[in-house]
Write an enzyme that holds these catalytic residues in place. Structure first.
Site, PDB file in Angstrom:
ATOM      1  N   GLN A  36      23.868 105.881 -55.545  1.00 56.93           N
ATOM      2  CA  GLN A  36      24.597 104.712 -55.714  1.00 56.93           C
ATOM      3  C   GLN A  36      24.471 103.956 -54.443  1.00 56.93           C
ATOM      4  O   GLN A  36      24.668 104.531 -53.382  1.00 56.93           O
ATOM      5  CB  GLN A  36      26.091 104.957 -56.119  1.00 56.93           C
ATOM      6  CG  GLN A  36      26.815 103.582 -56.217  1.00 56.93           C
ATOM      7  CD  GLN A  36      26.283 102.854 -57.450  1.00 56.93           C
ATOM      8  OE1 GLN A  36      26.029 103.557 -58.509  1.00 56.93           O
ATOM      9  NE2 GLN A  36      26.542 101.568 -57.484  1.00 56.93           N
TER      10      GLN A  36
ATOM     11  N   LYS B 258      29.446 104.982 -65.323  1.00 56.40           N
ATOM     12  CA  LYS B 258      28.052 105.566 -65.586  1.00 56.40           C
ATOM     13  C   LYS B 258      28.449 107.146 -65.861  1.00 56.40           C
ATOM     14  O   LYS B 258      27.553 107.391 -67.021  1.00 56.40           O
ATOM     15  CB  LYS B 258      27.263 105.320 -64.478  1.00 56.40           C
ATOM     16  CG  LYS B 258      26.594 104.017 -63.735  1.00 56.40           C
ATOM     17  CD  LYS B 258      25.986 104.120 -62.688  1.00 56.40           C
ATOM     18  CE  LYS B 258      25.502 102.571 -62.286  1.00 56.40           C
ATOM     19  NZ  LYS B 258      24.904 102.524 -60.872  1.00 56.40           N
TER      20      LYS B 258
ATOM     21  N   ASP C  17      16.665 104.708 -61.610  1.00 52.69           N
ATOM     22  CA  ASP C  17      17.192 103.548 -61.325  1.00 52.69           C
ATOM     23  C   ASP C  17      15.977 102.648 -60.790  1.00 52.69           C
ATOM     24  O   ASP C  17      16.156 101.237 -60.808  1.00 52.69           O
ATOM     25  CB  ASP C  17      17.929 103.656 -59.809  1.00 52.69           C
ATOM     26  CG  ASP C  17      19.300 103.333 -59.803  1.00 52.69           C
ATOM     27  OD1 ASP C  17      19.705 102.519 -60.834  1.00 52.69           O
ATOM     28  OD2 ASP C  17      20.133 103.701 -58.812  1.00 52.69           O
TER      29      ASP C  17
HETATM   30  N1  GUN Z   1      24.738  99.352 -56.802  1.00 55.49           N
HETATM   31  C1  GUN Z   1      24.844  98.119 -57.267  1.00 55.49           C
HETATM   32  N2  GUN Z   1      23.956  98.286 -58.496  1.00 55.49           N
HETATM   33  C2  GUN Z   1      23.392  99.468 -58.517  1.00 55.49           C
HETATM   34  C3  GUN Z   1      22.594 100.090 -59.407  1.00 55.49           C
HETATM   35  O1  GUN Z   1      22.139  99.606 -60.430  1.00 55.49           O
HETATM   36  N3  GUN Z   1      22.121 101.134 -58.957  1.00 55.49           N
HETATM   37  C4  GUN Z   1      22.538 101.908 -57.803  1.00 55.49           C
HETATM   38  N4  GUN Z   1      21.960 102.908 -57.401  1.00 55.49           N
HETATM   39  N5  GUN Z   1      23.185 101.145 -56.957  1.00 55.49           N
HETATM   40  C5  GUN Z   1      23.768 100.086 -57.399  1.00 55.49           C
END
Ligand code: GUN
Length: 309
Positions: A98, A54, A124
């Site tokens: 995350q 990311k 998110d």
């Molecule tokens: N953990 C697994 N997928 C995601 C996501 O798309 N965003 C976040 N913040 N955590 C995750």
């Protein structure tokens, strides 16, 4: 005829190319690029890989990323304090914490952290405000994976309106928002889960089947109507040799990779489904890149809204 394989990397690149002029426009109006804060707590190896991807994509797209790392021993209060600092920062347009958070923080920790994120920065789409806006089809941030799947279907010329859609999995992050987004596009939607009776029969009704259960190679040809579009959200690391053989029997190259490394990443959909489906997404290179592209899109939108305020 084998299924058309939908190229998630190419579509993700198209989306990011389309964002470039909007990023330039934000830069002009705010006198800075869009800013994304990523909060990473603990040392879950998969989370570190996701965050690295990311971060790199955001920086390559011309955004500024602030990475806030906390040790696995961090408390919920310390994590909330970081979120509050990001909420207050004029340089941060989007915040991503995350998940999963360390188990020691308690089972409710992720929800409490998502609750604390400023809804205007919730790129998110996991906060209850964002979930409510999605439910009522009001403007807001939709979770990136299901939003990316809609974008992928649109850009691949796959009709959603009137389609019989079946979503396997009911998580807050994928299954439930996926169902909502498909419903808003006038699909007829069924959500299946671990208690669904005769799941293969229900899944076989789908023109559009989304697998988001987190079980390697779970969806087989028995679940798929001939010509259906199959979207694989799964990302499962297989380390068991018999499991790898079951899933990769017809993919000698990937099986050889497993034998070399002792593990391999596979989706929720068995690769043999390609013989029944009309189109499907691969793993890796399918839905994963779209999730990141939509994180970029949500961050640009958050910055755009800030610039217009
Ligand atoms: N953990 C697994 N997928 C995601 C996501 O798309 N965003 C976040 N913040 N955590 C995750």
């Amino acid at each position: 005829m084998p299924a058309r394989i939908i190229d998630g990397r190419a579509i993700s690149q198209q989306i990011r190319d389309d964002l470039a002029p909007r990023i330039a426009s934000v830069r002009e109006r705010l006198d800075r690029p869009p800013g994304l804060a990523i909060v990473l707590v603990g040392d879950d190896p998969a989370s570190h890989v996701y965050v690295r991807n990311k971060l790199k994509t955001a920086e390559d797209s011309g955004m500024v990323v602030t990475l806030e790392t906390l040790p696995g021993s961090a408390t919920l209060e310390e994590t909330l304090a970081v979120v509050e600092r990001c909420n207050a920062s004029g340089d941060v347009d989007g915040i991503l914490v995350q998940s999963p958070l360390p188990t020691a923080m308690g089972s409710n920790a992720a929800q409490q952290v998502f609750d604390a994120i400023d809804p205007g920065k919730d790129v998110d789409g996991f906060s209850p405000i964002s979930a409510g806006h999605l439910m009522q089809r009001r403007p807001g941030f939709a979770p990136c994976t299901p939003a990316g799947i809609i974008e992928m279907l649109d850009r691949s010329g796959i009709a959603i309106e009137g389609a019989r859609a079946v979503v396997i999995g009911r998580s807050d992050i994928v299954g439930k928002p996926m169902a909502m987004l498909l419903l808003h596009r006038n699909a007829t939607v069924t959500v299946c889960h671990s208690r669904t009776r005769d799941l293969p029969r229900v899944a076989r009704e789908a023109d559009l089947l989304v697998a988001a259960i987190g079980r390697a190679g779970f969806v087989t040809q028995a679940h798929v109507k001939s010509g259906a579009v199959v979207i694989d959200v799964g990302m499962n690391r297989v380390t068991d040799a018999a499991e790898a053989r079951r899933i990769l029997a017809s993919q000698p190259k990937r099986h050889a990779l497993f034998e070399r490394r002792g593990s391999v990443l596979v989706g929720d959909v068995h690769p043999d489904v390609a013989e029944t489906a009309g189109a499907m997404t691969p793993v890796p290179g399918g839905v994963g890149p779209l999730t990141i592209a939509m994180l970029m899109a949500n961050t640009v939108r958050a910055a755009d809204l800030r610039a217009a305020a």
